[in-house]
Design a protein around this motif. Structure first.
Motif, mmCIF file in Angstrom:
data_model
loop_
_atom_site.group_PDB
_atom_site.id
_atom_site.type_symbol
_atom_site.label_atom_id
_atom_site.label_comp_id
_atom_site.label_asym_id
_atom_site.label_seq_id
_atom_site.Cartn_x
_atom_site.Cartn_y
_atom_site.Cartn_z
ATOM 1 N N GLN A 67 6.733 2.805 -6.443
ATOM 2 C CA GLN A 67 5.280 2.626 -6.435
ATOM 3 C C GLN A 67 4.887 1.373 -5.644
ATOM 4 O O GLN A 67 3.940 1.397 -4.842
ATOM 5 C CB GLN A 67 4.767 2.526 -7.872
ATOM 6 N N TYR A 68 5.644 0.317 -5.833
ATOM 7 C CA TYR A 68 5.349 -0.937 -5.132
ATOM 8 C C TYR A 68 5.548 -0.783 -3.623
ATOM 9 O O TYR A 68 4.758 -1.302 -2.815
ATOM 10 C CB TYR A 68 6.238 -2.032 -5.698
ATOM 11 N N ARG A 69 6.584 -0.043 -3.223
ATOM 12 C CA ARG A 69 6.839 0.177 -1.795
ATOM 13 C C ARG A 69 5.731 1.017 -1.174
ATOM 14 O O ARG A 69 5.290 0.753 -0.042
ATOM 15 C CB ARG A 69 8.190 0.850 -1.607
ATOM 16 N N ALA A 70 5.281 2.025 -1.925
ATOM 17 C CA ALA A 70 4.187 2.862 -1.406
ATOM 18 C C ALA A 70 2.915 2.041 -1.226
ATOM 19 O O ALA A 70 2.190 2.197 -0.225
ATOM 20 C CB ALA A 70 3.941 4.032 -2.365
ATOM 21 N N GLU A 71 2.628 1.143 -2.172
ATOM 22 C CA GLU A 71 1.454 0.274 -2.056
ATOM 23 C C GLU A 71 1.596 -0.656 -0.854
ATOM 24 O O GLU A 71 0.616 -0.923 -0.139
ATOM 25 C CB GLU A 71 1.272 -0.534 -3.339
ATOM 26 N N CYS A 72 2.813 -1.134 -0.634
ATOM 27 C CA CYS A 72 3.071 -2.022 0.506
ATOM 28 C C CYS A 72 2.817 -1.293 1.818
ATOM 29 O O CYS A 72 2.123 -1.806 2.715
ATOM 30 C CB CYS A 72 4.509 -2.534 0.439
ATOM 31 N N GLU A 73 3.373 -0.099 1.945
ATOM 32 C CA GLU A 73 3.217 0.664 3.189
ATOM 33 C C GLU A 73 1.754 1.027 3.421
ATOM 34 O O GLU A 73 1.264 0.987 4.561
ATOM 35 C CB GLU A 73 4.083 1.911 3.132
ATOM 36 N N LYS A 74 1.054 1.366 2.347
ATOM 37 C CA LYS A 74 -0.358 1.729 2.480
ATOM 38 C C LYS A 74 -1.187 0.527 2.921
ATOM 39 O O LYS A 74 -2.055 0.632 3.793
ATOM 40 C CB LYS A 74 -0.869 2.256 1.138
ATOM 41 N N ALA A 75 -0.907 -0.629 2.309
ATOM 42 C CA ALA A 75 -1.667 -1.832 2.666
ATOM 43 C C ALA A 75 -1.350 -2.282 4.086
ATOM 44 O O ALA A 75 -2.239 -2.731 4.831
ATOM 45 C CB ALA A 75 -1.350 -2.950 1.672
ATOM 46 N N LYS A 76 -0.083 -2.150 4.497
ATOM 47 C CA LYS A 76 0.291 -2.535 5.860
ATOM 48 C C LYS A 76 -0.395 -1.624 6.880
ATOM 49 O O LYS A 76 -0.884 -2.084 7.928
ATOM 50 C CB LYS A 76 1.808 -2.437 6.027
ATOM 51 N N PRO A 87 6.400 -8.250 1.030
ATOM 52 C CA PRO A 87 7.354 -8.760 2.029
ATOM 53 C C PRO A 87 6.969 -8.286 3.433
ATOM 54 O O PRO A 87 6.177 -7.350 3.601
ATOM 55 C CB PRO A 87 8.700 -8.178 1.579
ATOM 56 N N ASP A 88 7.525 -8.946 4.442
ATOM 57 C CA ASP A 88 7.211 -8.586 5.832
ATOM 58 C C ASP A 88 7.613 -7.156 6.143
ATOM 59 O O ASP A 88 6.923 -6.455 6.895
ATOM 60 C CB ASP A 88 7.919 -9.551 6.794
ATOM 61 N N ASP A 89 8.711 -6.703 5.615
ATOM 62 C CA ASP A 89 9.196 -5.346 5.850
ATOM 63 C C ASP A 89 9.227 -4.612 4.518
ATOM 64 O O ASP A 89 9.963 -4.984 3.603
ATOM 65 C CB ASP A 89 10.597 -5.378 6.471
ATOM 66 N N CYS A 90 8.428 -3.557 4.415
ATOM 67 C CA CYS A 90 8.370 -2.816 3.145
ATOM 68 C C CYS A 90 9.705 -2.165 2.802
ATOM 69 O O CYS A 90 9.957 -1.829 1.641
ATOM 70 C CB CYS A 90 7.268 -1.747 3.211
ATOM 71 N N ALA A 91 10.560 -1.976 3.810
ATOM 72 C CA ALA A 91 11.862 -1.364 3.551
ATOM 73 C C ALA A 91 12.763 -2.267 2.715
ATOM 74 O O ALA A 91 13.775 -1.817 2.173
ATOM 75 C CB ALA A 91 12.547 -1.021 4.867
ATOM 76 N N MET A 92 12.379 -3.545 2.622
ATOM 77 C CA MET A 92 13.160 -4.467 1.803
ATOM 78 C C MET A 92 12.997 -4.184 0.307
ATOM 79 O O MET A 92 13.808 -4.645 -0.504
ATOM 80 C CB MET A 92 12.731 -5.911 2.100
ATOM 81 N N ILE A 93 11.960 -3.448 -0.032
ATOM 82 C CA ILE A 93 11.722 -3.127 -1.440
ATOM 83 C C ILE A 93 12.622 -1.959 -1.826
ATOM 84 O O ILE A 93 12.372 -0.811 -1.460
ATOM 85 C CB ILE A 93 10.243 -2.771 -1.677
ATOM 86 N N GLN A 94 13.699 -2.274 -2.529
ATOM 87 C CA GLN A 94 14.683 -1.274 -2.922
ATOM 88 C C GLN A 94 14.918 -1.346 -4.434
ATOM 89 O O GLN A 94 14.880 -2.425 -5.021
ATOM 90 C CB GLN A 94 16.010 -1.502 -2.184
ATOM 91 N N PRO A 95 15.141 -0.194 -5.050
ATOM 92 C CA PRO A 95 15.435 -0.219 -6.492
ATOM 93 C C PRO A 95 16.800 -0.854 -6.753
ATOM 94 O O PRO A 95 17.669 -0.861 -5.871
ATOM 95 C CB PRO A 95 15.431 1.267 -6.872
#
Length: 338
Positions: A67-76, A87-95
């Motif tokens: 959910q947090y990664r999806a919010e990051c990508e949407k906001a970016k 974070p600068d790269d949303c791909a850094m958000i990993q479970p």
């Protein structure tokens, strides 16, 4: 008639002695009962329950990260991301990996005799020392306060013999209370571990270590009782011993601790008596000074340390024992008894 047997009988007949002994035993019993009901035996069902809880926690973390990664990508993508929010790269958000969530974290508290019993010997020694101190102070303090000491010296004029015989009777009575109490303490926690924990990995070395710790606790209680006895004899009143200890702990220890902390003294706990009592029981206490943090090659912070050992504690106990008891014997010999 033997003065020693007379003093033993008088010690045992005193209501204060009986009530203090009973109070100490009730406190110890409450500790055992509390440990029994706050621990559980780890069986297959408990392990399975912990595994399920770990799995649920991991799945929950995965959902939150997704959910947090999806919010990051949407906001970016929308350009609405605020500085520092993602974070600068949303791909850094990993479970987290599955093995990062351990089932041991979700196990109920359990009493492992080998791992946990040593910690229970400190409160046992503290209660025995408290009972010994108060009973010892009252035993001789009441004699001075009521005039019984003066009457006894008319019958037995050897002052030091009388005082040391009273002390011997006190210490004998304390040993008679402490030895079976310690044996019951061992047995009670063995039962707690049997029904609410584990008795595995108990070796002869572990038993020897526990026995020596229990012996050190008995020595601590005997020394404390002697000091209480000597202080009350010095002041000719029970309040002398009790008031002196209260002043030492409240003014001397707490006040000194605050003063040393405000002054920024390194290893301030090394100036406090409870540190040495704990070191005596646990063989060593390591103090840390985080103000002198030294960074390692791995980026860790390593503070300076100071070890307080049981040998250092024994020297302090011996000095206190000799000085206070010596002062009581000197005062008994030199003072005007009237």
């Amino acid at each position: 008639m033997s003065l020693y047997r007379t003093e033993l009988r008088r010690l045992a007949k005193r209501r204060f002695t009986r009530w203090m002994g009973l109070l100490g035993l009730l406190v110890l019993a409450a500790v055992v009962v509390g440990v029994f009901f706050t621990n559980e035996k780890i069986d297959a069902s408990a392990l399975a329950k912990a595994e399920r809880a770990a799995e649920q926690q991991w799945q929950q973390d995965v959902r939150h990260n997704t959910q947090y990664r999806a919010e990051c990508e949407k906001a970016k993508a929308a350009g609405t991301a605020q500085a520092g929010e993602f974070p600068d790269d949303c791909a850094m958000i990993q479970p987290p990996p599955r093995d990062a969530i351990q089932a041991d974290w979700f196990l109920p508290s359990t009493f492992d005799f080998r791992e946990n019993f040593g910690d229970t010997l400190l409160p046992l020694a503290a209660i025995l020392a408290l009972v010994g101190f108060v009973v010892g102070a009252s035993f001789v303090g009441a004699e001075w306060n009521t005039g019984g000491m003066m009457n006894l010296l008319l019958w037995r004029p050897k002052r030091l013999t009388v005082l040391l015989t009273k002390l011997a009777a006190l210490l004998t009575g304390l040993v008679a209370l402490a030895v079976p109490t310690t044996a019951l303490w061992f047995g009670s926690f063995w039962l707690v571990a049997t029904f609410r924990g584990s008795t595995a990995k108990m070796t002869s070395g572990a038993w020897q270590s526990f026995a020596l710790t229990g012996l050190r606790g008995l020595v601590l209680a005997l020394v404390t009782a002697t000091i209480g006895f000597a202080l009350a004899s010095l002041g000719r009143h029970t309040a002398m011993a009790l008031g002196g200890v209260i002043a030492l702990m409240v003014v001397g220890q707490f006040g000194l601790g605050i003063l040393l902390a405000m002054a920024g003294v390194r290893f301030a706990e090394a100036w406090l008596l409870p540190t040495y009592a704990v070191a005596w029981m646990q063989k060593k206490v390591t103090l840390e000074d985080w103000n002198t943090c030294q960074a390692t090659y791995f980026g860790e912070c390593k503070p300076d340390t100071l070890d307080i050992t049981w040998q250092q504690s024994s020297v302090m106990m011996a000095v206190g024992f000799v000085v206070i008891l010596g002062a009581a014997l000197w005062a008994m010999r030199r003072r005007d008894i009237s």
